[in-house]
Motif scaffolding. Sequence first.
Motif, PDB file in Angstrom:
ATOM      1  N   MET B   1      23.492  35.094 -30.730  1.00  0.00           N
ATOM      2  CA  MET B   1      23.339  36.242 -30.036  1.00  0.00           C
ATOM      3  C   MET B   1      22.336  36.033 -29.031  1.00  0.00           C
ATOM      4  N   ALA B   2      22.816  36.440 -27.812  1.00  0.00           N
ATOM      5  CA  ALA B   2      22.299  36.194 -26.409  1.00  0.00           C
ATOM      6  C   ALA B   2      20.847  36.880 -26.312  1.00  0.00           C
ATOM      7  N   PHE B   3      20.915  38.053 -26.365  1.00  0.00           N
ATOM      8  CA  PHE B   3      19.862  38.962 -26.261  1.00  0.00           C
ATOM      9  C   PHE B   3      20.194  40.125 -27.538  1.00  0.00           C
ATOM     10  N   PRO B   4      19.353  40.652 -28.144  1.00  0.00           N
ATOM     11  CA  PRO B   4      19.979  41.452 -29.194  1.00  0.00           C
ATOM     12  C   PRO B   4      19.761  42.807 -28.415  1.00  0.00           C
ATOM     13  N   HIS B  95       8.926  48.194 -27.879  1.00  0.00           N
ATOM     14  CA  HIS B  95       8.780  47.334 -26.867  1.00  0.00           C
ATOM     15  C   HIS B  95       9.896  46.176 -26.838  1.00  0.00           C
ATOM     16  N   ARG B  96      10.282  45.631 -25.658  1.00  0.00           N
ATOM     17  CA  ARG B  96      11.276  44.565 -25.687  1.00  0.00           C
ATOM     18  C   ARG B  96      11.161  43.760 -24.656  1.00  0.00           C
ATOM     19  N   ASP B  97      10.940  42.346 -24.819  1.00  0.00           N
ATOM     20  CA  ASP B  97      10.643  41.378 -24.078  1.00  0.00           C
ATOM     21  C   ASP B  97      11.712  40.490 -23.888  1.00  0.00           C
ATOM     22  N   ASP B  98      12.852  40.574 -23.502  1.00  0.00           N
ATOM     23  CA  ASP B  98      13.925  39.238 -23.666  1.00  0.00           C
ATOM     24  C   ASP B  98      13.462  37.992 -23.115  1.00  0.00           C
ATOM     25  N   LEU B 130       9.089  41.396 -34.005  1.00  0.00           N
ATOM     26  CA  LEU B 130      10.415  40.524 -34.263  1.00  0.00           C
ATOM     27  C   LEU B 130      10.347  39.486 -33.146  1.00  0.00           C
ATOM     28  N   LYS B 131      10.982  38.212 -33.391  1.00  0.00           N
ATOM     29  CA  LYS B 131      11.197  37.212 -32.446  1.00  0.00           C
ATOM     30  C   LYS B 131      12.357  36.606 -32.540  1.00  0.00           C
ATOM     31  N   LEU B 132      12.999  36.256 -31.488  1.00  0.00           N
ATOM     32  CA  LEU B 132      14.477  35.869 -31.608  1.00  0.00           C
ATOM     33  C   LEU B 132      14.091  34.106 -31.468  1.00  0.00           C
TER      34      LEU B 132
END
Lengths: 443, 160
Positions: B1-4, B95-98, B130-132
């Motif tokens: 997955m690149a960015f979810p 919140h999202r921080d790619d 969550l963390k990628l």
Amino acid sequence: MSRYASDRRAIEALVRPTEVHRDIYIDEEVFELEMKHLFANTWVFVGHESQTPGKGDYITTEIGTQPVIMVRHTDGEIRVLHNRCPHKGTKIAIDRAGNTGKFFRCPYHAWSFKTDGCLLAIPLRKGYKDTGLEESESVKGMAPVGAVKNYRGFVFARLNAEGPDFEDFFGQSLSSIDNMVDRSPEGRLEVAGPPLRYMHRCNWKMLVENQTDTCHPMVAHESSAGTAIELWEQMEKPEGTKKPMAMEVIAPFMSPYEFFENMGIRTWPNGHGHTGVHHSIHSDYSAIPGYFEQMVAAYGEERARAILGENRHNTVYFPNIMIKGPIQQLRLFKPVAANRTLVESYIYRLVGAPDMLLERTAMYNRLINAPTSMVGHDDLEMYERAQEGLHSDGLEWVNVQRLYAPDENFDEIAVENGTTERQMRNQFHAWTKYMTMTMGGDA
Amino acid sequence: MAFPTRDDLIDFVYEEARMLDDGRFDEWLDLWTPDSFYWMPLDYNQQDDRHVTSLLHEDAFMRKLRIERFKGERTFSQKPKTRCHHVLQRPFIDHRDDEKGEYTTHTSFHYVETRLDDQILLAATARHELKLIDGRLKITHKRVDLLNSDAAFGNIQMFL
């Protein structure tokens, strides 16, 4: 049909030297008599003074099943009042804690009362002119309980106006509260957050008995403490890795019988007693950096060592609390019905001591006493199975015989093998005494 | 997955709940980072997870212990076993921080737990952090607030 009411012989017959009748746990009428006599004749824990630090601060709670308010009066002293408006019976406060200012005001008809319970005002009072209100019970205001004692911050009350003195009732057992409070370099505790509230579908006495039952941990808690030890041993970790705090808390529950036999049990008159005379499951916790130095500064080294060297496990204050001095905890076993008990588990901060001690205390409470606790789950399972099993007609008696000795004298302090059920017998001896004390008839 | 994507994040939260309902506990344990915490406060709006009591505050070791205990032969409160059931409202992406690969979701849900003739219903809100990591979403923190966290409960035996 009444089987027990006002019949002291029938009550006395429920307790034999080595066994007790199941009706003590399952009979609703016995339960009602406990509320009327046992919980009115004894000194029952109400709350900690730090729950009501300022004038007008109050908490609502129960003594037995009697709703009461503990409030800090305008003179700075703590009062305990029946939580009932003398007018129509409305509970004056129902939130668990709050501040009422200088007076309570009933939300139904606005009768108001000083924080010592005295009637302050009634709206449209002229409506009572020449009605004889001055001779009524209602005019006295919110009734205070029979007697209140604040012992080093712990507030106890006796519902009946007449009864045993506080010091006579507790005697030397107060040394356990002393030790818990002395563990603060300032000699003071403060309640930390709200209590856990855990509902048990069993009789309140099963919980009290379990506090000094040292033959169940390695059996009932094998699934939690035993699995924890296995997991820790299997885990890949560098040589000499320190056990995490949670392991220190939970692993000692798997200690062998010998450990519990040697820890010792002490019983005091009037149903009080404690496990862990010589050592306990709390003895081997890691030292908290800086704490010992604070204690030495406050008390001197010899006294500090004496305070911290005392590692009592569970101290039962009859009828319905248990405290743990080494981890600053109090559990209140509130009777709700013969088959229902609300357990409230409080923790306290040692004022002036490092926060890490409170962290361990909070962890202990969560890991052992929460409705989400793996340890609590198996205890509750046992109590509820017992509450159901007692309805079996296979046998009507519950055995409390372990290490029984003929002619036991519960008016004397005794120290015995840590697996004795003497403390349970001590509780039942006190149970009979305070159940029948106000029943009339010949002792 | 690149960015979810939004769907990836939502699917992750649904899938986590399904693992618990299906009893796929080892898969569930694998969703977490090693230093993550599962937190269930005792008090409404509780901020402190260490110096007042919580219902749960479980690190990797404690989560593993709880799961291993379920499997034991002498786990008396799990004979017979508890079953659970989640009904989730669609998660919000709060919140999202790619750039950092960090995401926070907020999910309201109803939770049912049953054993023998007993069944309890709880209303709760979950906040997932969550963390990628290596192309996979992992949980670094999960906070579960029960609507009635200050009520007197009987046993609550599973993870919500």
